[in-house]
Motif scaffolding. Structure first.
Motif, PDB file in Angstrom:
ATOM      1  N   GLU A 147       0.835  -1.205   0.000  1.00 56.56           N
ATOM      2  CA  GLU A 147       0.000   0.000   0.000  1.00 56.56           C
ATOM      3  C   GLU A 147       0.867   1.253   0.000  1.00 56.56           C
ATOM      4  O   GLU A 147       1.999   1.235   0.501  1.00 56.56           O
ATOM      5  CB  GLU A 147      -0.921   0.038   1.231  1.00 56.56           C
ATOM      6  N   SER A 148       0.309   2.322  -0.523  1.00 55.55           N
ATOM      7  CA  SER A 148       0.953   3.622  -0.483  1.00 55.55           C
ATOM      8  C   SER A 148      -0.119   4.701  -0.573  1.00 55.55           C
ATOM      9  O   SER A 148      -1.278   4.413  -0.879  1.00 55.55           O
ATOM     10  CB  SER A 148       1.946   3.771  -1.637  1.00 55.55           C
ATOM     11  N   GLY A 149       0.286   5.927  -0.296  1.00 56.39           N
ATOM     12  CA  GLY A 149      -0.619   7.057  -0.455  1.00 56.39           C
ATOM     13  C   GLY A 149      -1.184   7.615   0.827  1.00 56.39           C
ATOM     14  O   GLY A 149      -1.896   8.624   0.804  1.00 56.39           O
ATOM     15  N   GLY A 150      -0.900   6.990   1.950  1.00 57.15           N
ATOM     16  CA  GLY A 150      -1.400   7.509   3.217  1.00 57.15           C
ATOM     17  C   GLY A 150      -0.635   8.742   3.656  1.00 57.15           C
ATOM     18  O   GLY A 150       0.351   9.137   3.036  1.00 57.15           O
ATOM     19  N   GLY A 151      -1.082   9.327   4.751  1.00 58.24           N
ATOM     20  CA  GLY A 151      -0.421  10.507   5.280  1.00 58.24           C
ATOM     21  C   GLY A 151      -1.386  11.378   6.040  1.00 58.24           C
ATOM     22  O   GLY A 151      -2.542  10.996   6.260  1.00 58.24           O
ATOM     23  N   PRO A 152      -0.941  12.550   6.458  1.00 55.68           N
ATOM     24  CA  PRO A 152      -1.813  13.475   7.177  1.00 55.68           C
ATOM     25  C   PRO A 152      -2.649  14.302   6.197  1.00 55.68           C
ATOM     26  O   PRO A 152      -2.195  14.647   5.104  1.00 55.68           O
ATOM     27  CB  PRO A 152      -0.823  14.362   7.935  1.00 55.68           C
ATOM     28  N   VAL A 153      -3.868  14.605   6.615  1.00 57.88           N
ATOM     29  CA  VAL A 153      -4.764  15.418   5.790  1.00 57.88           C
ATOM     30  C   VAL A 153      -5.757  16.103   6.725  1.00 57.88           C
ATOM     31  O   VAL A 153      -6.076  15.582   7.794  1.00 57.88           O
ATOM     32  CB  VAL A 153      -5.491  14.550   4.740  1.00 57.88           C
ATOM     33  N   GLN A 154      -6.221  17.257   6.334  1.00 64.97           N
ATOM     34  CA  GLN A 154      -7.212  17.963   7.139  1.00 64.97           C
ATOM     35  C   GLN A 154      -8.609  17.438   6.833  1.00 64.97           C
ATOM     36  O   GLN A 154      -8.878  16.938   5.726  1.00 64.97           O
ATOM     37  CB  GLN A 154      -7.136  19.457   6.869  1.00 64.97           C
ATOM     38  N   GLY A 211     -10.656  17.009   3.401  1.00 60.76           N
ATOM     39  CA  GLY A 211      -9.715  16.786   2.310  1.00 60.76           C
ATOM     40  C   GLY A 211      -9.845  15.418   1.678  1.00 60.76           C
ATOM     41  O   GLY A 211     -10.747  14.639   2.015  1.00 60.76           O
ATOM     42  N   SER A 212      -8.926  15.129   0.768  1.00 62.73           N
ATOM     43  CA  SER A 212      -8.962  13.877   0.015  1.00 62.73           C
ATOM     44  C   SER A 212      -7.583  13.220   0.007  1.00 62.73           C
ATOM     45  O   SER A 212      -6.559  13.899   0.105  1.00 62.73           O
ATOM     46  CB  SER A 212      -9.382  14.139  -1.433  1.00 62.73           C
ATOM     47  N   LEU A 213      -7.624  11.899  -0.105  1.00 61.11           N
ATOM     48  CA  LEU A 213      -6.410  11.107  -0.319  1.00 61.11           C
ATOM     49  C   LEU A 213      -6.759   9.976  -1.268  1.00 61.11           C
ATOM     50  O   LEU A 213      -7.912   9.507  -1.294  1.00 61.11           O
ATOM     51  CB  LEU A 213      -5.884  10.509   0.995  1.00 61.11           C
ATOM     52  N   ARG A 214      -5.761   9.517  -1.990  1.00 60.72           N
ATOM     53  CA  ARG A 214      -5.927   8.350  -2.844  1.00 60.72           C
ATOM     54  C   ARG A 214      -4.898   7.304  -2.440  1.00 60.72           C
ATOM     55  O   ARG A 214      -3.694   7.541  -2.564  1.00 60.72           O
ATOM     56  CB  ARG A 214      -5.744   8.706  -4.306  1.00 60.72           C
ATOM     57  N   LEU A 215      -5.396   6.175  -1.953  1.00 58.09           N
ATOM     58  CA  LEU A 215      -4.521   5.067  -1.599  1.00 58.09           C
ATOM     59  C   LEU A 215      -4.361   4.139  -2.795  1.00 58.09           C
ATOM     60  O   LEU A 215      -5.294   3.951  -3.572  1.00 58.09           O
ATOM     61  CB  LEU A 215      -5.097   4.290  -0.423  1.00 58.09           C
ATOM     62  N   VAL A 231     -18.541   4.789   4.951  1.00 56.02           N
ATOM     63  CA  VAL A 231     -17.767   5.451   3.892  1.00 56.02           C
ATOM     64  C   VAL A 231     -18.551   5.600   2.591  1.00 56.02           C
ATOM     65  O   VAL A 231     -18.073   6.267   1.661  1.00 56.02           O
ATOM     66  CB  VAL A 231     -16.445   4.706   3.610  1.00 56.02           C
ATOM     67  N   LYS A 232     -19.716   4.992   2.526  1.00 54.38           N
ATOM     68  CA  LYS A 232     -20.509   5.027   1.293  1.00 54.38           C
ATOM     69  C   LYS A 232     -20.794   6.478   0.891  1.00 54.38           C
ATOM     70  O   LYS A 232     -21.192   7.298   1.718  1.00 54.38           O
ATOM     71  CB  LYS A 232     -21.810   4.267   1.490  1.00 54.38           C
ATOM     72  N   GLY A 233     -20.546   6.778  -0.377  1.00 57.24           N
ATOM     73  CA  GLY A 233     -20.757   8.121  -0.888  1.00 57.24           C
ATOM     74  C   GLY A 233     -19.543   9.028  -0.759  1.00 57.24           C
ATOM     75  O   GLY A 233     -19.499  10.101  -1.371  1.00 57.24           O
ATOM     76  N   ARG A 234     -18.542   8.601   0.022  1.00 62.04           N
ATOM     77  CA  ARG A 234     -17.325   9.409   0.197  1.00 62.04           C
ATOM     78  C   ARG A 234     -16.090   8.715  -0.397  1.00 62.04           C
ATOM     79  O   ARG A 234     -15.180   9.388  -0.897  1.00 62.04           O
ATOM     80  CB  ARG A 234     -17.069   9.686   1.681  1.00 62.04           C
ATOM     81  N   PHE A 235     -16.064   7.389  -0.304  1.00 59.47           N
ATOM     82  CA  PHE A 235     -14.915   6.613  -0.781  1.00 59.47           C
ATOM     83  C   PHE A 235     -15.302   5.861  -2.058  1.00 59.47           C
ATOM     84  O   PHE A 235     -16.454   5.447  -2.227  1.00 59.47           O
ATOM     85  CB  PHE A 235     -14.479   5.586   0.263  1.00 59.47           C
ATOM     86  N   THR A 236     -14.314   5.674  -2.921  1.00 58.11           N
ATOM     87  CA  THR A 236     -14.514   4.907  -4.148  1.00 58.11           C
ATOM     88  C   THR A 236     -13.368   3.931  -4.332  1.00 58.11           C
ATOM     89  O   THR A 236     -12.194   4.340  -4.344  1.00 58.11           O
ATOM     90  CB  THR A 236     -14.604   5.826  -5.371  1.00 58.11           C
ATOM     91  N   SER A 255     -13.913  13.903   1.316  1.00 58.26           N
ATOM     92  CA  SER A 255     -14.651  14.401   2.496  1.00 58.26           C
ATOM     93  C   SER A 255     -14.212  13.669   3.756  1.00 58.26           C
ATOM     94  O   SER A 255     -15.039  13.194   4.540  1.00 58.26           O
ATOM     95  CB  SER A 255     -16.164  14.232   2.280  1.00 58.26           C
ATOM     96  N   LEU A 256     -12.933  13.584   3.946  1.00 60.46           N
ATOM     97  CA  LEU A 256     -12.401  12.825   5.067  1.00 60.46           C
ATOM     98  C   LEU A 256     -12.781  13.446   6.403  1.00 60.46           C
ATOM     99  O   LEU A 256     -12.880  14.671   6.539  1.00 60.46           O
ATOM    100  CB  LEU A 256     -10.886  12.706   4.950  1.00 60.46           C
ATOM    101  N   LYS A 257     -12.973  12.562   7.385  1.00 61.99           N
ATOM    102  CA  LYS A 257     -13.357  12.959   8.729  1.00 61.99           C
ATOM    103  C   LYS A 257     -12.299  12.457   9.713  1.00 61.99           C
ATOM    104  O   LYS A 257     -11.611  11.474   9.436  1.00 61.99           O
ATOM    105  CB  LYS A 257     -14.709  12.340   9.080  1.00 61.99           C
ATOM    106  N   PRO A 258     -12.219  13.085  10.876  1.00 64.06           N
ATOM    107  CA  PRO A 258     -11.251  12.593  11.875  1.00 64.06           C
ATOM    108  C   PRO A 258     -11.455  11.113  12.211  1.00 64.06           C
ATOM    109  O   PRO A 258     -10.465  10.403  12.473  1.00 64.06           O
ATOM    110  CB  PRO A 258     -11.519  13.496  13.077  1.00 64.06           C
ATOM    111  N   GLU A 259     -12.691  10.649  12.171  1.00 64.64           N
ATOM    112  CA  GLU A 259     -12.953   9.245  12.490  1.00 64.64           C
ATOM    113  C   GLU A 259     -12.488   8.294  11.398  1.00 64.64           C
ATOM    114  O   GLU A 259     -12.548   7.070  11.565  1.00 64.64           O
ATOM    115  CB  GLU A 259     -14.443   9.018  12.779  1.00 64.64           C
ATOM    116  N   ASP A 260     -12.016   8.810  10.274  1.00 70.18           N
ATOM    117  CA  ASP A 260     -11.411   7.961   9.244  1.00 70.18           C
ATOM    118  C   ASP A 260      -9.943   7.671   9.549  1.00 70.18           C
ATOM    119  O   ASP A 260      -9.316   6.870   8.835  1.00 70.18           O
ATOM    120  CB  ASP A 260     -11.504   8.637   7.869  1.00 70.18           C
ATOM    121  N   THR A 261      -9.411   8.284  10.577  1.00 69.99           N
ATOM    122  CA  THR A 261      -8.027   8.039  10.966  1.00 69.99           C
ATOM    123  C   THR A 261      -7.829   6.578  11.322  1.00 69.99           C
ATOM    124  O   THR A 261      -8.531   6.032  12.170  1.00 69.99           O
ATOM    125  CB  THR A 261      -7.638   8.922  12.159  1.00 69.99           C
ATOM    126  N   ALA A 262      -6.867   5.932  10.664  1.00 69.53           N
ATOM    127  CA  ALA A 262      -6.626   4.506  10.860  1.00 69.53           C
ATOM    128  C   ALA A 262      -5.459   4.082   9.983  1.00 69.53           C
ATOM    129  O   ALA A 262      -5.006   4.829   9.107  1.00 69.53           O
ATOM    130  CB  ALA A 262      -7.859   3.687  10.494  1.00 69.53           C
TER     131      ALA A 262
END
Length: 122
Positions: free
Chosen positions: A6-13, A16-20, A64-69, A85-92
């Motif tokens: 895996e790759s693409g993780g990191g800090p985000v506000q 925001g968005s990230l792509r793993l 995550v439905k509607g936010r993650f693809t 549309s990341l949320k603090p509770e997505d931290t993992a």
């Protein structure tokens, strides 16, 4: 054997968005259902999303439905998780997994990556 990285993780506000990405090597990638799971500190590993071998069907957890693809490119032996549309509770720590069935249980997947950390700050 299938090796997953895996790759693409990191800090985000928040918001925001990230792509793993998860790159596979070893046996034929297109033979496997691919999935993403995540594990927050002190919690059990939970299902996030899965995609069938051809990519024709996808499945998501309600959280995550509607936010993650989830998507895959069988020519590149890679599965992706676009997170918006990341949320603090997505931290993992996010893990990709390969298996035979589109299931939400960790026991349905035979191969796992080492994980990539996602930290969402408010």
């Amino acid at each position: 054997q299938v090796q997953l990285v895996e790759s693409g993780g990191g800090p985000v506000q928040a918001g925001g968005s990230l792509r793993l990405s998860c790159a596979a090597s070893g046996r034929t990638f297109s033979n496997y259902v691919m999935a993403w799971f995540r594990q927050a500190t002190g919690k059990e590993r939970e299902f996030v999303a899965a995609i069938t071998k051809s990519g024709s069907s996808t499945y998501y957890s309600e959280s995550v439905k509607g936010r993650f693809t989830i998507s895959r490119d069988n020519a590149k032996n890679t599965v992706y998780l676009q997170m918006n549309s990341l949320k603090p509770e997505d931290t993992a720590v996010y893990y990709c997994a390969a298996g035979w069935l589109s299931a939400i249980s960790t026991t349905s997947y035979d191969y796992w990556g080492q994980g990539t950390q996602v930290i969402v700050s408010s």
